[in-house]
Design a protein around this motif. Structure first.
Motif, PDB file in Angstrom:
ATOM      1  N   VAL A   1       0.840  -1.202   0.000  1.00 36.54           N
ATOM      2  CA  VAL A   1       0.000   0.000   0.000  1.00 36.54           C
ATOM      3  C   VAL A   1       0.872   1.247   0.000  1.00 36.54           C
ATOM      4  N   TYR A   2       1.969   1.208   0.727  1.00 36.28           N
ATOM      5  CA  TYR A   2       2.887   2.347   0.737  1.00 36.28           C
ATOM      6  C   TYR A   2       3.473   2.594  -0.652  1.00 36.28           C
ATOM      7  N   ARG A   3       3.826   1.526  -1.342  1.00 33.86           N
ATOM      8  CA  ARG A   3       4.373   1.710  -2.692  1.00 33.86           C
ATOM      9  C   ARG A   3       3.345   2.324  -3.626  1.00 33.86           C
ATOM     10  N   GLU A   4       2.102   1.897  -3.489  1.00 34.31           N
ATOM     11  CA  GLU A   4       1.047   2.451  -4.347  1.00 34.31           C
ATOM     12  C   GLU A   4       0.755   3.903  -3.984  1.00 34.31           C
ATOM     13  N   ALA A   5       0.931   4.257  -2.716  1.00 29.66           N
ATOM     14  CA  ALA A   5       0.624   5.619  -2.268  1.00 29.66           C
ATOM     15  C   ALA A   5       1.791   6.575  -2.443  1.00 29.66           C
ATOM     16  N   ASN A   6       2.915   6.091  -2.956  1.00 31.69           N
ATOM     17  CA  ASN A   6       4.083   6.946  -3.115  1.00 31.69           C
ATOM     18  C   ASN A   6       3.772   8.102  -4.065  1.00 31.69           C
ATOM     19  N   GLY A   7       3.987   9.319  -3.597  1.00 33.14           N
ATOM     20  CA  GLY A   7       3.692  10.503  -4.384  1.00 33.14           C
ATOM     21  C   GLY A   7       2.265  10.996  -4.268  1.00 33.14           C
ATOM     22  N   LYS A   8       1.408  10.219  -3.595  1.00 35.06           N
ATOM     23  CA  LYS A   8      -0.003  10.610  -3.449  1.00 35.06           C
ATOM     24  C   LYS A   8      -0.379  10.813  -1.979  1.00 35.06           C
ATOM     25  N   GLU A   9       0.608  10.914  -1.093  1.00 32.78           N
ATOM     26  CA  GLU A   9       0.325  10.989   0.341  1.00 32.78           C
ATOM     27  C   GLU A   9      -0.536  12.194   0.696  1.00 32.78           C
ATOM     28  N   LEU A  10      -0.249  13.337   0.096  1.00 35.96           N
ATOM     29  CA  LEU A  10      -1.012  14.547   0.427  1.00 35.96           C
ATOM     30  C   LEU A  10      -2.440  14.458  -0.081  1.00 35.96           C
ATOM     31  N   LYS A  11      -2.623  13.860  -1.251  1.00 37.13           N
ATOM     32  CA  LYS A  11      -3.977  13.667  -1.769  1.00 37.13           C
ATOM     33  C   LYS A  11      -4.787  12.739  -0.860  1.00 37.13           C
ATOM     34  N   ILE A  12      -4.144  11.660  -0.413  1.00 35.42           N
ATOM     35  CA  ILE A  12      -4.838  10.699   0.448  1.00 35.42           C
ATOM     36  C   ILE A  12      -5.205  11.341   1.778  1.00 35.42           C
ATOM     37  N   ALA A  13      -4.279  12.109   2.346  1.00 35.47           N
ATOM     38  CA  ALA A  13      -4.539  12.732   3.648  1.00 35.47           C
ATOM     39  C   ALA A  13      -5.685  13.722   3.580  1.00 35.47           C
ATOM     40  N   CYS A  14      -5.864  14.385   2.446  1.00 37.29           N
ATOM     41  CA  CYS A  14      -6.930  15.385   2.295  1.00 37.29           C
ATOM     42  C   CYS A  14      -8.208  14.796   1.725  1.00 37.29           C
ATOM     43  N   SER A  15      -8.226  13.499   1.456  1.00 36.68           N
ATOM     44  CA  SER A  15      -9.407  12.860   0.882  1.00 36.68           C
ATOM     45  C   SER A  15     -10.372  12.444   1.988  1.00 36.68           C
ATOM     46  N   GLN A  16     -11.635  12.717   1.781  1.00 35.75           N
ATOM     47  CA  GLN A  16     -12.633  12.360   2.786  1.00 35.75           C
ATOM     48  C   GLN A  16     -12.724  10.855   2.969  1.00 35.75           C
ATOM     49  N   GLY A  17     -12.648  10.106   1.880  1.00 35.82           N
ATOM     50  CA  GLY A  17     -12.810   8.659   1.973  1.00 35.82           C
ATOM     51  C   GLY A  17     -11.536   7.916   2.310  1.00 35.82           C
ATOM     52  N   CYS A  18     -10.358   8.496   2.002  1.00 35.12           N
ATOM     53  CA  CYS A  18      -9.098   7.773   2.162  1.00 35.12           C
ATOM     54  C   CYS A  18      -8.246   8.275   3.323  1.00 35.12           C
ATOM     55  N   SER A  19      -8.630   9.373   3.969  1.00 31.07           N
ATOM     56  CA  SER A  19      -7.823   9.861   5.091  1.00 31.07           C
ATOM     57  C   SER A  19      -7.815   8.858   6.243  1.00 31.07           C
ATOM     58  N   ARG A  20      -8.904   8.092   6.377  1.00 29.87           N
ATOM     59  CA  ARG A  20      -8.931   7.055   7.415  1.00 29.87           C
ATOM     60  C   ARG A  20      -7.885   5.981   7.128  1.00 29.87           C
ATOM     61  N   LEU A  21      -7.684   5.671   5.844  1.00 35.34           N
ATOM     62  CA  LEU A  21      -6.643   4.711   5.479  1.00 35.34           C
ATOM     63  C   LEU A  21      -5.274   5.238   5.880  1.00 35.34           C
ATOM     64  N   MET A  22      -5.031   6.522   5.664  1.00 39.48           N
ATOM     65  CA  MET A  22      -3.747   7.100   6.041  1.00 39.48           C
ATOM     66  C   MET A  22      -3.540   7.009   7.549  1.00 39.48           C
ATOM     67  N   GLU A  23      -4.580   7.239   8.330  1.00 43.06           N
ATOM     68  CA  GLU A  23      -4.460   7.120   9.789  1.00 43.06           C
ATOM     69  C   GLU A  23      -4.145   5.688  10.203  1.00 43.06           C
ATOM     70  N   LYS A  24      -4.810   4.712   9.564  1.00 43.46           N
ATOM     71  CA  LYS A  24      -4.534   3.304   9.890  1.00 43.46           C
ATOM     72  C   LYS A  24      -3.104   2.934   9.518  1.00 43.46           C
ATOM     73  N   LEU A  25      -2.642   3.403   8.346  1.00 41.01           N
ATOM     74  CA  LEU A  25      -1.274   3.093   7.930  1.00 41.01           C
ATOM     75  C   LEU A  25      -0.262   3.664   8.918  1.00 41.01           C
ATOM     76  N   ILE A  26      -0.499   4.895   9.349  1.00 36.02           N
ATOM     77  CA  ILE A  26       0.427   5.517  10.287  1.00 36.02           C
ATOM     78  C   ILE A  26       0.460   4.737  11.603  1.00 36.02           C
ATOM     79  N   SER A  27      -0.706   4.309  12.056  1.00 40.82           N
ATOM     80  CA  SER A  27      -0.764   3.580  13.323  1.00 40.82           C
ATOM     81  C   SER A  27      -0.095   2.213  13.244  1.00 40.82           C
ATOM     82  N   MET A  28       0.054   1.646  12.032  1.00 43.49           N
ATOM     83  CA  MET A  28       0.676   0.333  11.875  1.00 43.49           C
ATOM     84  C   MET A  28       2.112   0.409  11.353  1.00 43.49           C
TER      85      MET A  28
END
Length: 731
Positions: A127-154
């Motif tokens: 998932v990190y490889r797929e999110a490379n370069g898109k971290e800011l978009k994911i963090a600001c996304s309503q549907g995907c920001s929860r995924l970023m929080e889960k990734l950070i916690s793990m």
């Protein structure tokens, strides 16, 4: 041929006309680059600004950069961002395929059905490889920001450093974003324990060779300092910003090395409306162990963190008097001020409060707290303010003993009775009672006793409950207070318990929650307002029942007249009412406390436990009643004949209990399998004299060997003897 894409509306027509005029002008223009003056629609911009472009631009594009020839800015998604009229940065949107992938990844992490920890780590890395370069978009996304929080916690320390590196330079905008601010909070929380770790150059090269991604040069501690440097010019604004203020609180606690416990009910760290992220129901064993190890505790932090924290406190204390007074009653600035006061008084020592430039001294310049001073007026105003009272609670809890004594003596002691009546100031009274000594607590009890009838009538039972608990801790005689409670409630013991637990208040069921759009269409404004009032009334009734139950439980823990008020009320109830109480969540806790408390006498338990006979199977299948049945096992340890009758009742309905999830738990807690197969062992366990295993009874403390183990030893010894004889004969 495919149809050309067309846009409807007046704006689209206007835009198409502009594009057509631009295209004609471009066709008529010479081939070399020329400087042209373009008129811009925005009235705030300069009409004479020169814009240079070449002939390679697309006239039909929806967006045209001011510097078309700059290929670096075109290709960089993270550095190139749109800024709207409010100053908010737009980092772009995920396309449909990316959003679908990250949504499915979020669902897989939510389900948490991985075979082992290695499989889970491999999935997170993908998932990190797929999110490379898109971290800011994911963090600001309503549907995907929860995924970023889960990734950070793990994530491990290496992955946290990579995400931190992607966010650096954008924190001013991210902490103000509705969704990205939560990602920043999670990142600060989980990166804090690793600030003292610094990977070696060999480890960095090894990771770069494995992942092919450039490793950040800065350590986590240096990254935190970069965040402080980035946010410092905007600190005064961020203290009261809607989303950033929550992140600032977390950052302050991280700098101080304090635990960030957002789950605590009285913690000013996180928003009460923040969604709680779950990691699925299928918990892995290693996650459970990590959760136990991650208990809130203080951490060691670099010296630079202490310096940065002191500088932030100095900046806040350097604000004008008007700004500081405004923060005391500001809904967002007040919690930040609470954290700063807590750190100033607890982390840097209470001696720091003597500094005239400290936050506490800036707020309360007069240490004497005499009547008529500005400090006394401020405290009196904050006591009755719903926001400001929380700041007074923090002051009372952590301020130096000398300052608290002056505050209590000159402003609070004579008014503690009237303060306990107030819905807001009553919570400050709780903090005051926690700091009072034995003599002052007895005087405070004498002042609160006349207010007990009014408190019971308005059902504000928090102050009486805490006063009972503090009297037990300080060894204060509470018989006068027990008499005051007895006089405040009905003289009939049966009615007294009904009043305390609010059994005589029955609210209608809350209206069913409709779909929001359907509710807007079908229900008028008046109906929605009535539904909201009904929900609030039901919530208030539920809170009153909960406070009444907590008061009864506190009274049961005090030997003497205080607990006798509840025991006599329980014995005055009919068996039907007792069963009804056992099935209600709030009142069932009172029954559990009465059955297991140290103040519970055998005579009471012998009379009270008989009320449950004939209803054991019924209660064993109820969510709340099953806990009462479990407590009956402990309550009847010295009343064996009662426990045996209850066990017979459960054994008669074995299949009914086994068909129920809750019933199976009761069957296991009562050791009913042992009751059916080995009655003697069950009897010993029921009486509390469970027989010890044989190896515990032996003097050596070792487990005796089984027959097959002894046979194996004899066979091995015989075989070794035969081999020795053959070796001797051969020699």
């Amino acid at each position: 041929m495919p149809r050309e894409k067309e846009k409807r509306g007046r704006r689209a027509e206007k835009k198409a006309k502009k594009e057509e005029d631009s295209k004609r002008a471009h066709d008529d223009a010479p081939e070399e680059h020329v400087a042209k003056r373009m008129r811009r629609d925005d009235a705030d911009t300069d009409a004479d600004a020169e814009i240079t472009y070449d002939s390679t631009f697309d006239p039909n594009a929806d967006y045209m950069s001011l510097n078309v020839g700059d290929e670096e800015q075109q290709n960089s998604q993270q550095e190139e961002a749109d800024v709207d009229e409010n100053g908010h940065v737009f980092y772009g949107l995920l396309d449909a395929d990316e959003a679908e992938y990250f949504s499915r990844a979020n669902e897989m992490l939510e389900a948490n059905q991985f075979g082992d920890a290695e499989e889970k780590n491999l999935f997170i890395e993908s998932v990190y490889r797929e999110a490379n370069g898109k971290e800011l978009k994911i963090a600001c996304s309503q549907g995907c920001s929860r995924l970023m929080e889960k990734l950070i916690s793990m994530s491990d320390a290496r992955q946290l450093r990579r995400i931190f590196g992607k966010f650096l330079g954008h924190f001013v905008h991210l902490v103000q974003h509705r969704f990205a601010s939560h990602c920043c909070e999670t990142l600060f929380t989980y990166a804090a324990p690793a600030v003292m770790q610094k990977p070696s150059k060999a480890e960095r090269k090894e990771q770069e060779g494995q992942d092919g991604d450039e490793e950040p040069e800065l350590s986590l501690a240096e990254m935190f300092m970069a965040v402080i440097k980035e946010l410092k010019p905007w600190l005064e604004f961020l203290l009261t910003e809607r989303f950033a203020s929550h992140t600032i609180r977390v950052l302050l606690l991280v700098l101080a090395g304090e635990p960030v416990d957002a789950s605590s009910s009285d913690s000013p760290v996180a928003s009460r409306k923040k969604e709680k992220l779950s990691l699925g129901t299928a918990k892995l064993e290693d996650e459970e162990e990590e959760k136990k190890k991650a208990a809130p505790q203080k951490r060691s932090v670099p010296e630079s963190f202490q310096t940065a924290l002191k500088q932030i406190m100095s900046d806040v204390s350097g604000l004008s008097d008007i700004c500081l007074r405004t923060l005391t009653t500001h809904p967002l600035g007040n919690p930040v001020l609470q954290v700063l006061l807590f750190l100033e008084l607890s982390h840097f020592g209470k001696a720091s409060a003597q500094d005239p430039n400290s936050i506490l001294r800036r707020l309360l310049p007069d240490e004497s707290f005499e009547e008529g001073t500005e400090t006394a007026k401020l405290i009196r105003g904050l006591l009755y303010d719903k926001v400001g009272s929380h700041l007074v609670e923090t002051m009372v809890r952590y301020m130096p003993g000398k300052s608290f004594k002056n505050l209590y003596k000159n402003n609070l002691r004579e008014r503690i009775g009237s303060l306990s009546r107030n819905e807001t100031a009553g919570y400050v009274v709780l903090r005051i009672l926690e700091r009072l000594g034995k003599d002052d607590l007895k005087d405070a009890m004498d002042l609160i006793i006349p207010e007990v009838p009014g408190l019971v009538e308005r059902f504000r039972l928090v102050v009486p409950r805490v006063l009972i608990e503090r009297c037990v801790i300080r060894s204060v005689d509470n018989k006068p207070f027990a008499q005051a409670l007895k006089n405040a409630f009905d003289s009939d013991p049966a009615i007294r318990l009904e009043q305390m637990l609010r059994l005589n208040v029955n609210g209608e069921e809350a209206p069913q929650q409709q779909d929001e759009d359907q509710e807007m269409e079908d229900a008028d404004e008046g109906q929605r307002e009535r539904n909201e009032q009904k929900r609030k009334a039901l919530a208030d009734i539920a809170a009153e029942k909960r406070h009444g139950s907590l008061l009864a439980q506190s009274m049961l823990s005090v030997p003497g007249p205080m607990s006798e008020l509840i025991y006599s009320s329980l014995l005055a109830q009919s068996p039907e009412m007792i069963i009804k109480l056992a099935k209600v969540a709030t009142s069932s806790h009172v029954l559990q406390q009465a059955l297991t408390s140290k103040t519970s006498k055998p005579q009471f338990r012998r009379q009270f436990t008989a009320r449950f006979q004939g209803h054991m199977v019924e209660l064993a299948q109820d969510n709340s009643g099953s806990h009462v049945v479990d407590c009956l096992w402990e309550a009847t340890k010295d009343i064996f004949f009662v426990k045996e009758r209850m066990a017979q009742e459960l054994a008669a309905e074995e299949m009914v209990l086994r068909d129920s999830f809750i019933g199976r738990a009761v069957w296991r807690n009562w050791s009913m399998d042992l009751y059916k197969r080995r009655r003697g062992e069950w009897t010993g366990r029921a009486k509390g004299i469970e027989r010890q295993p044989a190896f515990m009874e032996s003097k050596t403390g070792e487990r005796p060997k089984s027959k097959i183990e002894l046979a194996r030893e004899r066979y091995a010894a015989k075989r070794n003897e035969e081999e020795a004889q053959k070796a001797a004969a051969a020699s």
